[in-house]
Scaffold this active site. Sequence first.
Site, short mmCIF file in Angstrom:
data_model
loop_
_atom_site.label_atom_id
_atom_site.label_comp_id
_atom_site.label_asym_id
_atom_site.label_seq_id
_atom_site.Cartn_x
_atom_site.Cartn_y
_atom_site.Cartn_z
N LYS A 58 0.82 -1.20 0.00
CA LYS A 58 0.00 0.00 0.00
C LYS A 58 0.86 1.26 0.00
CE LYS A 58 -3.35 -2.33 2.93
NZ LYS A 58 -3.95 -2.33 4.30
N GLY A 59 2.11 1.12 0.40
CA GLY A 59 2.94 2.28 0.72
C GLY A 59 3.08 3.33 -0.36
N GLU A 114 8.15 2.63 -5.65
CA GLU A 114 8.19 2.03 -4.31
C GLU A 114 8.40 3.13 -3.28
OE1 GLU A 114 7.41 -0.11 -2.27
OE2 GLU A 114 8.88 -1.72 -2.03
N ASP A 115 7.79 2.95 -2.11
CA ASP A 115 7.92 3.96 -1.06
C ASP A 115 9.33 3.97 -0.47
OD1 ASP A 115 7.67 1.45 0.10
OD2 ASP A 115 5.96 1.95 1.36
N ASP A 118 14.63 -0.77 1.72
CA ASP A 118 15.32 -1.03 2.99
C ASP A 118 16.46 -2.01 2.69
OD1 ASP A 118 16.01 -1.71 5.58
OD2 ASP A 118 13.99 -1.99 6.30
N LYS A 146 17.42 3.26 2.64
CA LYS A 146 18.28 3.20 3.83
C LYS A 146 19.61 2.61 3.39
CE LYS A 146 14.42 2.40 6.99
NZ LYS A 146 13.75 1.42 7.86
N ASP A 174 3.59 2.94 7.00
CA ASP A 174 2.77 2.73 8.20
C ASP A 174 3.55 2.05 9.32
OD1 ASP A 174 2.95 0.09 6.90
OD2 ASP A 174 1.45 -0.52 8.38
N ARG A 180 -0.03 6.44 7.66
CA ARG A 180 0.24 6.55 6.22
C ARG A 180 -0.12 7.93 5.68
NH1 ARG A 180 1.17 1.37 4.09
NH2 ARG A 180 0.04 -0.34 5.06
#
Length: 200
Positions: A58-59, A114-115, A118, A146, A174, A180
Amino acid sequence: MTATGCDRKAGGVGESPHDDIEQVLISGESIQERLSALAEEINRDYAGRELLLVGVLKGAFILMADLARRLQIPVEFDFMAVSSYGSATQTSGVVRIIKDLDLDIADRHVLLVEDIVDSGLTVNYLLRNLRARGPASVEIMALLSKPDQIRVELPIRYHGFAVPNVFVVGYGLDYEEQYRNLPYVGTLRDAVYGSARPRP
Ligand code: IMP
């Protein structure tokens, strides 16, 4: 902003942080400015071509909406939803597709949105999956990354901001499905996690 610093534009007009937020790392204003610059690049790079934006749910829903309204090229939209095996806050790299694309991407120019990257394992999996469907091209856009966490080499073509190795929420991201809708990216106060603070 720097990878470790607090955004100087944080806490501007209309952005008094949510009570659960410990620190605003990237203000809404900075995000919007960066998105404008990235959209300009995308408009230039894809001039004369049609683009299919693929958002990772959902990001990425907020990022997709804000980006889309800045694009002047012909653009279509599709979404994928994935779930990562592992804890809620730490990916294992094994990804299951919960919602697949509705559209056929063969011979299309695809931009995967993509949000946050990582470890990079989710996007790496999706990239390989999309490439196997015969698109004309696939590029990656990630609002956040990151750098200290990344475990695979990823060709991120459009990148927003590097964040430190901490768990962040807001702008689509989230914690237990909350936060969000915050227009900025920040960290949560310890008390929010109880005894379950996600690992940095
Ligand atoms: P990766 O496979 O390790 O790159 O993880 C990517 C996914 O993990 C993202 O799409 C997010 O859903 C989630 N994630 C990673 N870091 C964070 C974070 O700091 N806040 C919220 N979600 C995160």
